[in-house]
Design a protein around this motif. Structure first.
Motif, PDB file in Angstrom:
ATOM      1  N   ALA A  53       0.824  -1.207   0.000  1.00 34.24           N
ATOM      2  CA  ALA A  53       0.000   0.000   0.000  1.00 34.24           C
ATOM      3  C   ALA A  53       0.859   1.259   0.000  1.00 34.24           C
ATOM      4  CB  ALA A  53      -0.931  -0.002   1.220  1.00 34.24           C
ATOM      5  N   LEU A  54       1.953   1.257   0.754  1.00 36.75           N
ATOM      6  CA  LEU A  54       2.855   2.406   0.758  1.00 36.75           C
ATOM      7  C   LEU A  54       3.536   2.570  -0.596  1.00 36.75           C
ATOM      8  CD1 LEU A  54       4.496   2.227   4.303  1.00 36.75           C
ATOM      9  CD2 LEU A  54       2.971   3.996   3.441  1.00 36.75           C
ATOM     10  N   LEU A  55       3.844   1.447  -1.257  1.00 36.06           N
ATOM     11  CA  LEU A  55       4.400   1.529  -2.605  1.00 36.06           C
ATOM     12  C   LEU A  55       3.435   2.287  -3.510  1.00 36.06           C
ATOM     13  CD1 LEU A  55       5.863  -2.062  -3.194  1.00 36.06           C
ATOM     14  CD2 LEU A  55       7.162   0.060  -2.948  1.00 36.06           C
ATOM     15  N   PHE A  56       2.152   1.952  -3.402  1.00 38.53           N
ATOM     16  CA  PHE A  56       1.149   2.623  -4.225  1.00 38.53           C
ATOM     17  C   PHE A  56       1.047   4.104  -3.866  1.00 38.53           C
ATOM     18  CE2 PHE A  56      -3.170   4.143  -4.957  1.00 38.53           C
ATOM     19  CZ  PHE A  56      -3.355   3.819  -6.290  1.00 38.53           C
ATOM     20  N   ILE A  57       1.008   4.417  -2.569  1.00 36.20           N
ATOM     21  CA  ILE A  57       0.840   5.799  -2.122  1.00 36.20           C
ATOM     22  C   ILE A  57       1.995   6.679  -2.574  1.00 36.20           C
ATOM     23  CG2 ILE A  57       0.813   7.276  -0.060  1.00 36.20           C
ATOM     24  CD1 ILE A  57      -0.804   5.060   1.322  1.00 36.20           C
ATOM     25  N   PHE A  58       3.221   6.153  -2.519  1.00 32.89           N
ATOM     26  CA  PHE A  58       4.379   6.949  -2.929  1.00 32.89           C
ATOM     27  C   PHE A  58       4.524   7.018  -4.444  1.00 32.89           C
ATOM     28  CE2 PHE A  58       6.039   6.002   1.432  1.00 32.89           C
ATOM     29  CZ  PHE A  58       6.145   7.320   1.838  1.00 32.89           C
ATOM     30  N   ALA A  59       4.032   5.990  -5.143  1.00 30.92           N
ATOM     31  CA  ALA A  59       4.205   5.957  -6.597  1.00 30.92           C
ATOM     32  C   ALA A  59       3.149   6.759  -7.337  1.00 30.92           C
ATOM     33  CB  ALA A  59       4.197   4.506  -7.093  1.00 30.92           C
ATOM     34  N   VAL A  60       1.901   6.689  -6.875  1.00 24.39           N
ATOM     35  CA  VAL A  60       0.799   7.242  -7.658  1.00 24.39           C
ATOM     36  C   VAL A  60       0.902   8.748  -7.908  1.00 24.39           C
ATOM     37  CG1 VAL A  60      -0.865   7.717  -5.792  1.00 24.39           C
ATOM     38  CG2 VAL A  60      -1.683   6.958  -8.049  1.00 24.39           C
ATOM     39  N   VAL A  73      12.037  13.122  -3.950  1.00 25.63           N
ATOM     40  CA  VAL A  73      11.557  12.999  -2.571  1.00 25.63           C
ATOM     41  C   VAL A  73      10.748  11.727  -2.387  1.00 25.63           C
ATOM     42  CG1 VAL A  73      10.070  14.046  -0.819  1.00 25.63           C
ATOM     43  CG2 VAL A  73      11.558  15.489  -2.208  1.00 25.63           C
ATOM     44  N   LEU A  74       9.845  11.444  -3.333  1.00 29.99           N
ATOM     45  CA  LEU A  74       8.992  10.259  -3.224  1.00 29.99           C
ATOM     46  C   LEU A  74       9.716   8.990  -3.638  1.00 29.99           C
ATOM     47  CD1 LEU A  74       5.687  11.731  -4.716  1.00 29.99           C
ATOM     48  CD2 LEU A  74       6.261  11.421  -2.310  1.00 29.99           C
ATOM     49  N   GLY A  75      10.784   9.132  -4.422  1.00 32.40           N
ATOM     50  CA  GLY A  75      11.503   7.962  -4.885  1.00 32.40           C
ATOM     51  C   GLY A  75      12.346   7.299  -3.812  1.00 32.40           C
ATOM     52  N   ALA A  76      12.842   8.091  -2.862  1.00 34.62           N
ATOM     53  CA  ALA A  76      13.693   7.536  -1.805  1.00 34.62           C
ATOM     54  C   ALA A  76      12.969   6.467  -0.980  1.00 34.62           C
ATOM     55  CB  ALA A  76      14.222   8.653  -0.917  1.00 34.62           C
ATOM     56  N   PRO A  77      11.744   6.732  -0.475  1.00 36.53           N
ATOM     57  CA  PRO A  77      11.026   5.674   0.250  1.00 36.53           C
ATOM     58  C   PRO A  77      10.722   4.469  -0.635  1.00 36.53           C
ATOM     59  CG  PRO A  77      10.042   7.817   0.690  1.00 36.53           C
ATOM     60  CD  PRO A  77      11.011   8.012  -0.435  1.00 36.53           C
ATOM     61  N   LEU A  78      10.466   4.704  -1.927  1.00 38.99           N
ATOM     62  CA  LEU A  78      10.179   3.592  -2.833  1.00 38.99           C
ATOM     63  C   LEU A  78      11.379   2.664  -2.968  1.00 38.99           C
ATOM     64  CD1 LEU A  78       8.174   5.356  -5.705  1.00 38.99           C
ATOM     65  CD2 LEU A  78       7.306   3.621  -4.119  1.00 38.99           C
ATOM     66  N   ILE A  79      12.572   3.245  -3.007  1.00 37.16           N
ATOM     67  CA  ILE A  79      13.786   2.422  -3.080  1.00 37.16           C
ATOM     68  C   ILE A  79      13.895   1.551  -1.835  1.00 37.16           C
ATOM     69  CG2 ILE A  79      16.312   2.507  -3.023  1.00 37.16           C
ATOM     70  CD1 ILE A  79      16.157   5.018  -4.769  1.00 37.16           C
ATOM     71  N   PHE A  80      13.657   2.146  -0.690  1.00 38.68           N
ATOM     72  CA  PHE A  80      13.759   1.420   0.578  1.00 38.68           C
ATOM     73  C   PHE A  80      12.720   0.299   0.647  1.00 38.68           C
ATOM     74  CE2 PHE A  80      15.789   1.555   4.689  1.00 38.68           C
ATOM     75  CZ  PHE A  80      14.911   0.872   5.517  1.00 38.68           C
ATOM     76  N   LEU A  81      11.468   0.616   0.278  1.00 38.08           N
ATOM     77  CA  LEU A  81      10.395  -0.370   0.346  1.00 38.08           C
ATOM     78  C   LEU A  81      10.580  -1.470  -0.699  1.00 38.08           C
ATOM     79  CD1 LEU A  81       7.421   2.109   0.856  1.00 38.08           C
ATOM     80  CD2 LEU A  81       8.295   0.494   2.550  1.00 38.08           C
TER      81      LEU A  81
END
Length: 217
Positions: A53-60, A73-81
């Motif tokens: 769900a967090l992948l979706f929230i940060f990607a959308v 900014v949004l890509g950093a959490p996506l890399i971690f997740l």
């Protein structure tokens, strides 16, 4: 096309009695006593679906044109997740990411825009080909997400929208255990990597021609 000026009450999103992601996001966005939404709160409230769900929230948000720098900014959490999904780890974020927050009103605007489309997508999804949404195939999805997140994070022209669309589709496939959507997300990921690679190659070739022209003067 949803009207950004509409309120949450008017938005065409699923009922709050629904347990799907769209209803959960609606409930979080419609809490008037909450001024800001912390990422750690999303991690807790999304519970077992938190990682996908967090992948979706940060990607959308990256699926639409955004100001320069937002994808970073949004890509950093996506890399971690994405790395966690690839390694089969439970969802966890370091404090430097978990303590970040954004205004509830901004989150509300995103839910109003995305909610109707997410609700329609959820109606099309159901558990099928679940082997593609569970380990070890899930780890391969994580590897794809990690690659796409790195591309999204880098300042590459056209490098945020296509990877973000692929990540969003893959995330929804994982949430609903729908292998068909994972296959569609995989195809989208391949196409996005090819297109972004072509853009990078074109810029590299143009830079080489420009350098050669300068030194030949």
């Amino acid at each position: 096309m949803p009207d950004p000026s509409r309120s949450l009450a008017e938005a065409d999103v699923p009922s709050q009695d629904d347990h799907r992601l769209s209803a959960t996001l609606l409930r979080i966005a419609s809490e008037p006593d909450r001024e800001r939404i912390f990422i750690r709160d999303l991690l807790r409230e999304l519970d077992h679906r938190a990682l996908a769900a967090l992948l979706f929230i940060f990607a959308v948000p990256n699926t639409i044109p955004v100001p320069p720098g937002v994808s970073g900014v949004l890509g950093a959490p996506l890399i971690f997740l994405g790395a966690q999904l690839m390694l089969g780890r439970s969802p966890w974020l370091p404090r430097i990411i978990a303590d970040r927050s954004f205004a509830r009103t901004d989150f509300e605007k995103v839910v109003i825009k995305v909610g109707p489309w997410l609700g329609k997508a959820e109606k099309l999804m159901r558990p099928r080909l679940e082997i593609l949404a569970r380990p070890p195939a899930e780890y391969l999805v994580g590897a794809m997400v990690l690659l796409l997140a790195i591309i999204l994070f880098l300042p590459i022209p056209l490098g945020n929208m296509l990877p973000a669309i692929a990540i969003s589709i893959l995330a929804l496939g994982l949430i609903e255990r729908d292998g068909i959507w994972i296959l569609v997300g995989t195809l989208t990921a391949i196409v996005s990597v090819i297109i972004v690679s072509g853009v990078v190659a074109a810029f590299a070739y143009a830079a080489w021609l420009a350098t050669a022209a300068i030194f030949s003067l």
